[in-house]
Design a protein around this motif. Sequence first.
Motif: not given
Length: 342
Positions: A41-42, A44, A80, A116-119, A140, A168, A207-208
């Motif tokens: 979901d990213t 990357h 996501s 790699e899960s963005v969450d 990640d 990061s 989150w970011y």
Amino acid sequence: MNVRIALTIALALSFAAAPALFAEEPAAGGKALRAGMIGLDTSHTVAFAKVLNDAKAPPELSGVRVVAAFPGGSPDVPSSIDRVPEYTKTLKEQYGVEIVDSVEALLEKVDVVFLESVDGRPHLEQARPVFKARKPMFIDKPVAGTLADAIEIYDLAKASGTPIFSSSALRFSPGIAAMRAGKLGPVTGCDAYSPCETEEHVPDFFWYGVHGVETLFTIMGTGCQSVSRTSTPGADVAVGVWEGGRIGSFRGLRQGAPHDYGATVFGPKGIGQSGGYGGYEPLLVEIVKFFKTGEPPVTAEETLEIFAFMEAADESKRQDGRPVTLESVTARARAEAASRGK
């Protein structure tokens, strides 16, 4: 108790029908490490596979090949779950990656793992089977969805003897790395910045904003003692006080500023700009080296201090900007993580 001590205590496929583009062997000879990805979901995931599965990759980026992936995705986060179909399709069709239906199935096919899960919220549960299998893992950003989860992840890694690290890409961007290496001499202060969009289900900076906070810690190093935060709808400023009286700040950008990254750095040789994002390849070089050696390029202590800083910043916001110590939030998170095992 010094926050460094508190944080230290907290630690302790098959490859189907791949196009000719993909490397079967690392450039130096021998069998490539088979890598699996958890969470598609990213962007990357596609960026990393493009580099690692390229038969013409330079030696420092060869010897690791993405062969399998578990899509995952967070159903309650549109940014996501809505990305999963596209990235799954791209990895399967363009890079020959086998798609599997569980983390356990993935682990049967791979030697090393990209989480790699963005969450960050599902990271702890997604990592548990990896620790049981003792497969080296890159996590990640963010390493987890809470400081307590981050502490438990590193505790489990230590207990199982599983090499892990999280970062990061900003940490290894050339200009930022040069500041850490002493371009201006011993750093006396740093004002870092990055975009800081938020997501209602996770703590604000997790989150970011983690990108900018990691930039701050890359340059300042560990030893932050307390944080105070000012927050408005358009921006955040979190100011940390380090041992010896050094001051470092993170400005989170949301409105009226470009989507950019960097830092103003203060040192005995002058005041300079770090420059910003330098692409994924410097990070991938470190990941490949880590997978081959088992030696993390970022300590658990530093990563946990980054997340303690972000948790303390959230607590400061709840307390109308009052300073909050990293020691206090670490102790609370450590107690929460320990209580789960009872």
